[in-house]
Design a protein around this motif. Structure first.
Motif, PDB file in Angstrom:
ATOM      1  N   UNK A   8      21.560 -17.944-107.466  1.00 26.12           N
ATOM      2  CA  UNK A   8      20.200 -17.599-107.044  1.00 26.12           C
ATOM      3  C   UNK A   8      19.993 -16.088-107.059  1.00 26.12           C
ATOM      4  N   UNK A   9      20.997 -15.333-106.584  1.00 24.63           N
ATOM      5  CA  UNK A   9      20.899 -13.875-106.598  1.00 24.63           C
ATOM      6  C   UNK A   9      20.791 -13.354-108.029  1.00 24.63           C
ATOM      7  N   UNK A  10      21.510 -13.973-108.940  1.00 20.68           N
ATOM      8  CA  UNK A  10      21.432 -13.571-110.349  1.00 20.68           C
ATOM      9  C   UNK A  10      20.011 -13.740-110.887  1.00 20.68           C
ATOM     10  N   UNK A  38      16.227 -19.079 -97.325  1.00 20.38           N
ATOM     11  CA  UNK A  38      16.975 -19.613 -96.183  1.00 20.38           C
ATOM     12  C   UNK A  38      16.064 -20.121 -95.071  1.00 20.38           C
ATOM     13  N   UNK A  39      14.746 -20.000 -95.261  1.00 20.02           N
ATOM     14  CA  UNK A  39      13.792 -20.430 -94.240  1.00 20.02           C
ATOM     15  C   UNK A  39      13.580 -21.939 -94.345  1.00 20.02           C
ATOM     16  N   UNK A  40      13.635 -22.672 -93.228  1.00 19.69           N
ATOM     17  CA  UNK A  40      13.404 -24.131 -93.271  1.00 19.69           C
ATOM     18  C   UNK A  40      12.021 -24.461 -93.800  1.00 19.69           C
ATOM     19  N   UNK A  41      11.933 -25.528 -94.591  1.00 24.11           N
ATOM     20  CA  UNK A  41      10.667 -25.927 -95.206  1.00 24.11           C
ATOM     21  C   UNK A  41      10.031 -27.095 -94.467  1.00 24.11           C
ATOM     22  N   UNK A  48      15.062 -24.271 -98.861  1.00 22.85           N
ATOM     23  CA  UNK A  48      14.960 -24.555-100.293  1.00 22.85           C
ATOM     24  C   UNK A  48      16.345 -24.648-100.926  1.00 22.85           C
ATOM     25  N   UNK A  49      17.257 -23.805-100.489  1.00 22.66           N
ATOM     26  CA  UNK A  49      18.617 -23.828-101.029  1.00 22.66           C
ATOM     27  C   UNK A  49      19.343 -25.112-100.640  1.00 22.66           C
ATOM     28  N   UNK A  50      19.090 -25.583 -99.430  1.00 21.15           N
ATOM     29  CA  UNK A  50      19.705 -26.845 -98.990  1.00 21.15           C
ATOM     30  C   UNK A  50      19.232 -28.015 -99.861  1.00 21.15           C
ATOM     31  N   UNK A  55      20.282 -32.014-104.202  1.00 22.99           N
ATOM     32  CA  UNK A  55      19.923 -32.724-105.433  1.00 22.99           C
ATOM     33  C   UNK A  55      20.867 -32.423-106.595  1.00 22.99           C
ATOM     34  N   UNK A  56      21.278 -31.164-106.732  1.00 20.10           N
ATOM     35  CA  UNK A  56      22.006 -30.757-107.942  1.00 20.10           C
ATOM     36  C   UNK A  56      23.417 -30.251-107.679  1.00 20.10           C
TER      37      UNK A  56
END
Length: 206
Positions: A8-10, A38-41, A48-50, A55-56
């Motif tokens: 993600x940083x890349x 890192x903020x809960x959706x 979003x990262x979770x 999924x992937x």
């Protein structure tokens, strides 16, 4: 999960570099994007990262090593600007490597979906899996030695520090990564569509 954050940083660094030429603004944007991810959706406990991880899964080690090299290249370029020193740039993968990887991943996907059942490598005997994948990697290494270095590093690291998940099951999962395949397909299509433009620009400079 760490590998996903590195990837993600890349991506964020690549976007920020093209949005702004100012180094400070670039890294401020990166920090903001990392925090947002890192903020809960939707008033849940999942960011979003979770969700992407759920999924992937996490990218494999080969993809992470390529991502780290890309981050390192951006850091070296920025260090050159700040310190005005001729720091050597880390080498990058050649476009042909991404083309071959895109073809390999597409063939693997078509075989898995039974569209091309004779290419379903996951149901081959381990010996044939190893021979086919090593043959493909060998072709990539002949054309681009850097992918060979990344492949060798990933194998050595996994041998010394066995990781959980798919990386320890077979050679296909050591080499193939959906994230890297998606990037390779996108990069290849971009290069194909911009080829006429680059050709005429080159002709104009002659």
């Amino acid at each position: 999960m760490l590998g996903l954050w590195i990837l993600y940083l890349t991506i964020v660094l690549w976007i920020a570099t093209r949005i702004t030429g100012r180094i400070l603004s670039k890294y401020i944007l990166c920090i903001v994007c990392m925090l947002i991810a890192n903020v809960p959706l939707f008033f849940s406990h999942y960011s979003a990262m979770d969700l992407v991880y759920a999924f992937f899964d996490t990218p494999n080690l080969l993809c992470v090593l390529i991502a780290i090299s890309s981050i390192g290249r951006v850091l070296v370029v920025d260090s050159r600007s700040v310190f005005s020193k001729a720091i050597p740039l880390p080498p990058t993968l050649k476009p042909i490597t991404f083309l071959l990887y895109a073809i390999f991943g597409t063939a693997l996907l078509l075989g898995t979906l039974n569209i091309l059942p004779w290419l379903d490598l996951y149901h081959f005997e381990p010996l044939y899996q190893n021979l086919i994948v090593l043959g493909i990697m060998g072709a990539m290494i002949i054309l681009d030695s850097m992918i060979g270095i990344f492949f060798a590093l990933s194998c050595v690291i996994l041998l010394i520090i066995p990781l959980g998940g798919g990386d320890g099951r077979n050679i296909i999962e050591v080499v193939f990564c959906p994230y890297l395949w998606i990037y390779s397909v996108g990069y290849t299509l971009f290069m194909i569509f911009t080829l006429p433009k680059r050709y005429y620009e080159k002709r104009a400079l002659v």
